[in-house]
Design a protein around this motif. Sequence first.
Motif, PDB file in Angstrom:
ATOM      1  N   ALA A  17     -28.931 -26.314   0.729  1.00 29.32           N
ATOM      2  CA  ALA A  17     -29.131 -27.645   1.319  1.00 29.32           C
ATOM      3  C   ALA A  17     -30.065 -27.575   2.527  1.00 29.32           C
ATOM      4  N   GLU A  18     -30.001 -26.477   3.304  1.00 30.37           N
ATOM      5  CA  GLU A  18     -30.907 -26.328   4.449  1.00 30.37           C
ATOM      6  C   GLU A  18     -32.356 -26.205   3.982  1.00 30.37           C
ATOM      7  N   VAL A  19     -32.584 -25.437   2.940  1.00 34.54           N
ATOM      8  CA  VAL A  19     -33.946 -25.264   2.427  1.00 34.54           C
ATOM      9  C   VAL A  19     -34.471 -26.598   1.905  1.00 34.54           C
ATOM     10  N   LEU A  20     -33.644 -27.318   1.172  1.00 32.64           N
ATOM     11  CA  LEU A  20     -34.075 -28.617   0.645  1.00 32.64           C
ATOM     12  C   LEU A  20     -34.329 -29.609   1.785  1.00 32.64           C
ATOM     13  N   LYS A  21     -33.512 -29.552   2.832  1.00 32.81           N
ATOM     14  CA  LYS A  21     -33.731 -30.408   3.998  1.00 32.81           C
ATOM     15  C   LYS A  21     -35.057 -30.039   4.672  1.00 32.81           C
ATOM     16  N   ALA A  22     -35.347 -28.735   4.768  1.00 31.00           N
ATOM     17  CA  ALA A  22     -36.608 -28.291   5.368  1.00 31.00           C
ATOM     18  C   ALA A  22     -37.798 -28.832   4.577  1.00 31.00           C
ATOM     19  N   ILE A  23     -37.693 -28.838   3.264  1.00 30.23           N
ATOM     20  CA  ILE A  23     -38.758 -29.390   2.417  1.00 30.23           C
ATOM     21  C   ILE A  23     -38.880 -30.892   2.670  1.00 30.23           C
ATOM     22  N   ASP A  24     -37.741 -31.577   2.747  1.00 28.00           N
ATOM     23  CA  ASP A  24     -37.751 -33.030   2.980  1.00 28.00           C
ATOM     24  C   ASP A  24     -38.392 -33.396   4.319  1.00 28.00           C
ATOM     25  N   VAL A  25     -38.232 -32.553   5.327  1.00 29.97           N
ATOM     26  CA  VAL A  25     -38.869 -32.798   6.624  1.00 29.97           C
ATOM     27  C   VAL A  25     -40.361 -32.458   6.549  1.00 29.97           C
ATOM     28  N   TYR A  26     -40.678 -31.353   5.903  1.00 27.34           N
ATOM     29  CA  TYR A  26     -42.050 -30.850   5.821  1.00 27.34           C
ATOM     30  C   TYR A  26     -42.992 -31.819   5.092  1.00 27.34           C
ATOM     31  N   MET A  27     -42.591 -32.286   3.935  1.00 25.26           N
ATOM     32  CA  MET A  27     -43.512 -33.020   3.053  1.00 25.26           C
ATOM     33  C   MET A  27     -44.118 -34.281   3.675  1.00 25.26           C
ATOM     34  N   PRO A  28     -43.347 -35.198   4.250  1.00 21.05           N
ATOM     35  CA  PRO A  28     -43.989 -36.386   4.825  1.00 21.05           C
ATOM     36  C   PRO A  28     -44.877 -36.068   6.023  1.00 21.05           C
ATOM     37  N   LEU A  29     -44.536 -35.036   6.777  1.00 18.75           N
ATOM     38  CA  LEU A  29     -45.388 -34.651   7.903  1.00 18.75           C
ATOM     39  C   LEU A  29     -46.688 -34.026   7.403  1.00 18.75           C
ATOM     40  N   ALA A  30     -46.608 -33.243   6.351  1.00 22.84           N
ATOM     41  CA  ALA A  30     -47.786 -32.557   5.822  1.00 22.84           C
ATOM     42  C   ALA A  30     -48.701 -33.469   5.020  1.00 22.84           C
ATOM     43  N   LEU A  61     -34.677 -18.064   9.977  1.00 26.63           N
ATOM     44  CA  LEU A  61     -35.368 -19.066  10.782  1.00 26.63           C
ATOM     45  C   LEU A  61     -36.484 -19.694   9.965  1.00 26.63           C
ATOM     46  N   PHE A  62     -36.672 -20.991  10.109  1.00 26.01           N
ATOM     47  CA  PHE A  62     -37.730 -21.698   9.393  1.00 26.01           C
ATOM     48  C   PHE A  62     -39.016 -21.674  10.209  1.00 26.01           C
ATOM     49  N   LYS A  63     -40.118 -21.516   9.512  1.00 24.23           N
ATOM     50  CA  LYS A  63     -41.435 -21.458  10.153  1.00 24.23           C
ATOM     51  C   LYS A  63     -42.454 -22.156   9.258  1.00 24.23           C
ATOM     52  N   ALA A  64     -43.348 -22.910   9.875  1.00 26.59           N
ATOM     53  CA  ALA A  64     -44.492 -23.482   9.161  1.00 26.59           C
ATOM     54  C   ALA A  64     -45.657 -22.522   9.393  1.00 26.59           C
ATOM     55  N   ASP A  65     -45.965 -21.714   8.398  1.00 33.80           N
ATOM     56  CA  ASP A  65     -46.994 -20.683   8.506  1.00 33.80           C
ATOM     57  C   ASP A  65     -48.344 -21.301   8.135  1.00 33.80           C
ATOM     58  N   THR A  66     -49.251 -21.373   9.108  1.00 41.17           N
ATOM     59  CA  THR A  66     -50.553 -21.992   8.864  1.00 41.17           C
ATOM     60  C   THR A  66     -51.389 -21.188   7.873  1.00 41.17           C
ATOM     61  N   HIS A  67     -51.144 -19.918   7.767  1.00 41.03           N
ATOM     62  CA  HIS A  67     -51.808 -19.039   6.800  1.00 41.03           C
ATOM     63  C   HIS A  67     -53.329 -19.180   6.865  1.00 41.03           C
ATOM     64  N   ASP A  68     -53.851 -19.178   8.099  1.00 37.38           N
ATOM     65  CA  ASP A  68     -55.301 -19.338   8.259  1.00 37.38           C
ATOM     66  C   ASP A  68     -55.911 -18.356   9.248  1.00 37.38           C
ATOM     67  N   LYS A  69     -55.102 -17.602   9.943  1.00 40.36           N
ATOM     68  CA  LYS A  69     -55.630 -16.737  10.996  1.00 40.36           C
ATOM     69  C   LYS A  69     -56.331 -15.485  10.472  1.00 40.36           C
ATOM     70  N   HIS A  70     -56.019 -15.084   9.262  1.00 35.72           N
ATOM     71  CA  HIS A  70     -56.571 -13.852   8.692  1.00 35.72           C
ATOM     72  C   HIS A  70     -57.973 -14.032   8.106  1.00 35.72           C
ATOM     73  N   CYS A  71     -58.440 -15.259   8.031  1.00 35.87           N
ATOM     74  CA  CYS A  71     -59.699 -15.469   7.303  1.00 35.87           C
ATOM     75  C   CYS A  71     -60.737 -16.271   8.089  1.00 35.87           C
ATOM     76  N   CYS A  72     -60.662 -16.250   9.404  1.00 33.70           N
ATOM     77  CA  CYS A  72     -61.616 -17.004  10.220  1.00 33.70           C
ATOM     78  C   CYS A  72     -63.014 -16.398  10.106  1.00 33.70           C
ATOM     79  N   PRO A  73     -64.004 -17.222   9.805  1.00 34.67           N
ATOM     80  CA  PRO A  73     -65.384 -16.717   9.719  1.00 34.67           C
ATOM     81  C   PRO A  73     -65.871 -16.211  11.076  1.00 34.67           C
ATOM     82  N   PRO A  74     -66.817 -15.288  11.091  1.00 33.68           N
ATOM     83  CA  PRO A  74     -67.367 -14.777  12.353  1.00 33.68           C
ATOM     84  C   PRO A  74     -67.950 -15.906  13.204  1.00 33.68           C
TER      85      PRO A  74
END
Length: 150
Positions: free
Chosen positions: A8-21, A88-101
């Motif tokens: 239920a916590e994971v599903l709640k996390a998805i329910d919070v995430y989706m409208p914000l995203a 712990l829940f985290k919103a991982d931006t998953h963008d820091k590893h690929c920044c162009p020079p």
Amino acid sequence: MAAKPDKAEVLKAIDVYMPLAYGSQNPPVTVRSLIATLNGFAGDFFAAPVFAKDPHVPPTRYSLRLGNSFYPHMKLVFQLSPNDEVFLFKADTHDKHCCPPERSAEHAAFMELMGKNQKLSERIEAGWADAGLPTFKTYLRDDLARRKIV
């Protein structure tokens, strides 16, 4: 080691995430399919094929690539806390590893994207905290409160 979060916590996390995203936009069909698969999965919830897991046995990090309206790679992550007591829940931006020079033509646009992702990540994690879901910030706040000398 901590037990996995309640389904239920994971599903709640998805329910919070989706409208914000995604706001009023419809998420891509791949994201809608991922959520439908998770909601309809008949076996062990955490064995659902939609979760990416780290190689630990048992896993200490689970992630779902839910994206957002301007970047498809953002992830909802839940990972074991530093004291191994809670996930712990985290919103991982998953963008820091690929920044162009810096000198590349794409650098400024990518830095702008990273800024937008970071602000969205902070809003999502604040939404989780408001919903009573554990995040790294709430973990730190609670840990500091426990250590406070009276």
